[in-house]
Design an enzyme around this catalytic site. Sequence first.
Site, PDB file in Angstrom:
ATOM      1  N   ASP A 292       3.677  -8.733  11.954  1.00  0.00           N
ATOM      2  CA  ASP A 292       3.041  -8.863  10.635  1.00  0.00           C
ATOM      3  C   ASP A 292       3.550 -10.130   9.951  1.00  0.00           C
ATOM      4  O   ASP A 292       3.958 -10.117   8.801  1.00  0.00           O
ATOM      5  CB  ASP A 292       3.368  -7.619   9.793  1.00  0.00           C
ATOM      6  CG  ASP A 292       2.465  -7.474   8.584  1.00  0.00           C
ATOM      7  OD1 ASP A 292       1.383  -8.093   8.567  1.00  0.00           O
ATOM      8  OD2 ASP A 292       2.831  -6.739   7.650  1.00  0.00           O
TER       9      ASP A 292
ATOM     10  N   SER B 235       0.798  -1.226   0.000  1.00  0.00           N
ATOM     11  CA  SER B 235       0.000   0.000   0.000  1.00  0.00           C
ATOM     12  C   SER B 235       0.829   1.275   0.000  1.00  0.00           C
ATOM     13  O   SER B 235       0.466   2.264  -0.639  1.00  0.00           O
ATOM     14  CB  SER B 235      -0.941  -0.008   1.202  1.00  0.00           C
ATOM     15  OG  SER B 235      -0.202  -0.222   2.394  1.00  0.00           O
TER      16      SER B 235
END
Length: 208
Positions: free
Chosen positions: A167, A14
């Site tokens: 993550d 992103s």
Amino acid sequence: SLFGPISEAMAAASIAQVHQAIIPREGPVAIKVLRPRIEKKMAEEMAALRFLAQAIEFFSPQSRRLEPVQFVDTVSAATQRELDLRLEAGAAAEFREVAEKDGFLTVPEIDWSRSSKRVLTLDWIDGVPLTDSAGLERAGADKSALAIAITRGFLAAALDHGFFHADMHEGNLLYGKDAKLWIVDFGIMGRIGHKERRYLAEILYGFL
């Protein structure tokens, strides 16, 4: 002048994308670069989200117990940290030290001379992402052993050292040609104190 020829994007997310460069006498490196004008775009989008959260709280008093504005502020603060790749470089270097103590996970080395706020340079890892199940089979990976290494690597980092990768999805894990389990993308990391680590360990022990 720093990198020589740079490839097209090899991976993208992103806020940043990753390219490969071949540095003479040093070999391939991965270059993570923030997208152009991403800081401005993220500021605009977070402002829009905050306005929406304020409107929700104003028109729906029941929603205030969920604290939508505070939620947006928390996400915004985390995103701001991700927009400074120097923080990610520091986190990667620290996690590399942690991972080396236990040996379950392997972390690429940071090239500090070619890293800055908007550019992060680190070792290029030749391997198969854990998203590619067929590729893992062709590479001869032992999936059961990989699963154990991932679990033990996370728990060792979190419970023994209090610093963990927050993550750890399969896209950030690579089975290297050297048969090591590599982990990348250190934009979201976590810390927990000794008291919390003991508490979590006791819960896990009880569950097992």
